[in-house]
Design an enzyme around this catalytic site. Sequence first.
Site, PDB file in Angstrom:
ATOM      1  N   HIS A 164       0.604   5.718 -59.802  1.00  0.00           N
ATOM      2  CA  HIS A 164       1.013   6.358 -61.059  1.00  0.00           C
ATOM      3  C   HIS A 164      -0.065   6.153 -62.135  1.00  0.00           C
ATOM      4  CE1 HIS A 164       4.036   7.494 -64.215  1.00  0.00           C
ATOM      5  NE2 HIS A 164       3.293   6.672 -64.945  1.00  0.00           N
ATOM      6  N   GLU A 165      -0.546   4.917 -62.280  1.00  0.00           N
ATOM      7  CA  GLU A 165      -1.552   4.633 -63.299  1.00  0.00           C
ATOM      8  C   GLU A 165      -2.922   5.191 -62.904  1.00  0.00           C
ATOM      9  OE1 GLU A 165      -0.560   3.704 -66.066  1.00  0.00           O
ATOM     10  OE2 GLU A 165       1.456   3.175 -65.405  1.00  0.00           O
TER      11      GLU A 165
END
Length: 942
Positions: A164-165
């Site tokens: 996600h990051e």
Amino acid sequence: MTHRDSTGLVIGLKLVTLLFTLSPELLFLGAGLKLRENGYDGLLVAINPRVPEDLKLITNIKEMITEASFYLFNATKRRVFFRNIQILVPATWTAHNYSRVRQESYDKANVIVAEQSEEHGDDPYTLQHRGCGQEGKYIHFTPSFLLNDELAAGYGARGRVFVHEWAHLRWGVFDEYNNDKPFYVNGRNEIQVTRCSSDITGVFVCEKGLCPHEDCIISKLFREGCTFLYNSTQNATGSIMFMQSLPSVVEFCNESTHNQEAPNLQNQVCSLRSTWDVITASSDLNHSLPMHGVGLPAPPTFSLLQAGDRVVCLVIDVSRKMAERDRLLRLQQAAELYLMQVVEAHTFVGIVTFDSKGEIRAPLQQINSDDDRKLLVSYLPTALTTDAETNVCAGVKKGFEVVEERNGRADGSVMILVTSGADEHVTNCLPTTMSSGSTIHSMVLGSSAARKVGELSRVTGGLKFFIPDKFTSNGMTEAFVRISSGTGDIFQQSLQLESVCETVQPQHQLANTVTVDSAVGNDTLFLVMWQTGGLPEIALLDPSGRKYNTGDFIINLAFRTASLKIPGTAEHGRWFYTLNNTHHSPQALKVTVASRASSLAMSPATVEVFVERDSTYFPQPVIIYANVRKGLHPIRNATVVATIESEAGDPVVLQLLDEGGGADVIRNDGIYSRYFSSFAVSGSYSLTVRVRHSPSTSTLVHPVPGNHAMYVPGYITNDNIQMNAPKKSGHRPVKERWGFSRVSSGGSFSVLGVPEGPHPDMSPPCKITDLEAMKVEDHVILSWTAPGEDFDQGQTTSYEIRVSKSLRSIRDDFDNAVLVNSSELVPQPAGTRETFTFSPKLVAHELERELDEDAQETYIVYVALRAVDRSSLRSAVSNIALVSMSLPPNPAPVVSRDDLILKGVLTTVGLIAVLCLIMVVAHCTLNRKKRPSRKENETKFL
């Protein structure tokens, strides 16, 4: 020093040439990170030196990225994965046979592990300062997130969170949820949860348990005490940028699953594009075909690095050109400040000078006391040679000899190269410096040599500075203060609180104040510098009224400096200083104030200055950024001013903003930015930023609001509510009694192709990135931040607003979308919030042509605009906003005047006919009644 043969030199030069042809964006995340044959190599993870030693942290980092590699590989349809990872272990941890660092450092890391205050929880986040599709600065994890397995219930598996990051960092996509707007009204006038995709299901939960949405949403407002929980079992496979914690989520939202209506940052910043659309447009996926086969790639390999002793060498030009324009004097003053104040204790420092050849003036000496610092200052050059030739490579070669004294290698060392001469042969030592493991920071006095010498910094990951040839510029001292250890330990770093330079007339004064705020005060130094003649009279007053005079300062007449170090912790508050020019002619007087953190309990405010790219070609602007933070948390409402100087012309002063418009992507994230396009000449430009924050209550928010992995409060499992532990609050008011001030150099950048004489207007208004649309009753209200005449400066002339029923039409064919009449809208100055209201009725007729036969009573309309300046230059099309509209009721037929007359005549005739018919019927009825009476009478008569 290692010598290489001619074959190696040729190969090295080819490699350097290849590196220079790469886009700056490809090198933005650090010199080590690259994508090769579907695998990422050189990803750098750095642990902050303030994190307590815990080897499990390293183990969990390895497990997280290994899991992330496989998850990323599948999510990108077998295109990319992680191959080689470097983990930078703090020098404060026990040595365990770790490899020695080369040019890696904490401030170059792609991922950092650092503590946050308890009030800010453990949200993993990515610091994003640029637009859609552009890379961010770094990913941040807390040690608690990496060590506390219980947090996985709220955030999901660590590997999923990392992906996600990573999508934030590498591909410039944004979150698909919105904590501030968890619900919205869709195009069918229905209440919907902000999510992507819309197929993810859940239920409303009230204080007493499950409840219908009617009990939580009243008049389209969300009732306090209600929440929305998602089902733990889902069929939806997307999206990772919404809720990566769901087991079913294994991909990014694509064009078919993307929820364009959701009010989230991905839709706002990326103009309603899906995350997969943005990702596939990146150079990573453009150059990576899916891998064949069905198996997974090999797990990533990890290298553990640790810095050794800090080794620094000053490499100083003493050729004849340094005699020009007080160059040597300015160097002496700045270098003295560096040695006496900036460089950290226990550092090994050496000094080399050079003209056509190099000379070692001081071998490595460790700084353990002020006497050690004074001894090193005594080795600074006091005279110049008569040699006109400048051989930078000769100086660098001697510098390598000095730094290699410590460990036999240059790995992890730092050189500060100061030169003023143009050297056509700098490229001769590029391969050696690039492979040396040393980092070279370059300072160039006079721009003739700036570009070539700056390449030494580029290939080694160092900073580069251009110092204008003006004594009224404090650029060299600011440059030396900017060169910190790079370890990430802000509590050991010297911070510049003040940097002032003014030309003062005889018997006149330079008087000012400087604030020593509550987070600093240790090792505080006041340094006064003058240009010619005699020492000025100095008066310094602390907040309690104690006075320091000239006699309290240590005077260095050779360098024309006077310094005062405040013992212990300097008193917090405003200090007043006065410099009286006792010389018989005007002279430039300078004041620099530097200090360190007062305690480990409170992080000091810092400012990091950088530009989007270090070179540009006219008329392409440069974007200037200033990251203003207290620890890791943003500081809002500061006054941030950039000063840009070229070798010709006056300095340009530019205020940077954090308003979410123009060059600034996200409002109130502590990253202040602005476009700069006022180029006077081709050549090098220096950059300095000054930050002032008034005494106030400042609310510190999440490091980047909205761009962190979602913490899920709970799930619905088998119709049962399963709540996670409450998340820690993310807001903390901090009262600062005195405010603070900071000064930081942003290095230099170069501009090519600037025409001589008056410049034609080639700077359009900047793109509008924060357009919002809202329907209120029967009107649509648009709002956005006004751009300028030239990017985000000045005042544009007009706006072109268009609407369309088709997203593809307004995005790909803006000129043919339906035009909204905005002639009465008068543009406001750049940075002002604009609003414009129009009635859908004005464009309903044109929009009906775009509607199909199956159009519903309500439908979505897409809105975008662009600004036009007085030279008819147009901005890029803004982000696209959407608004729900309703079809108008079927209108009554329109009739002409003749039709009305005919209708009236026919109506009159009809009425007469009806009356006649009524009379006839009445007459006949009466006659029928009379006939029986007549017969009866006749009978009676007979």
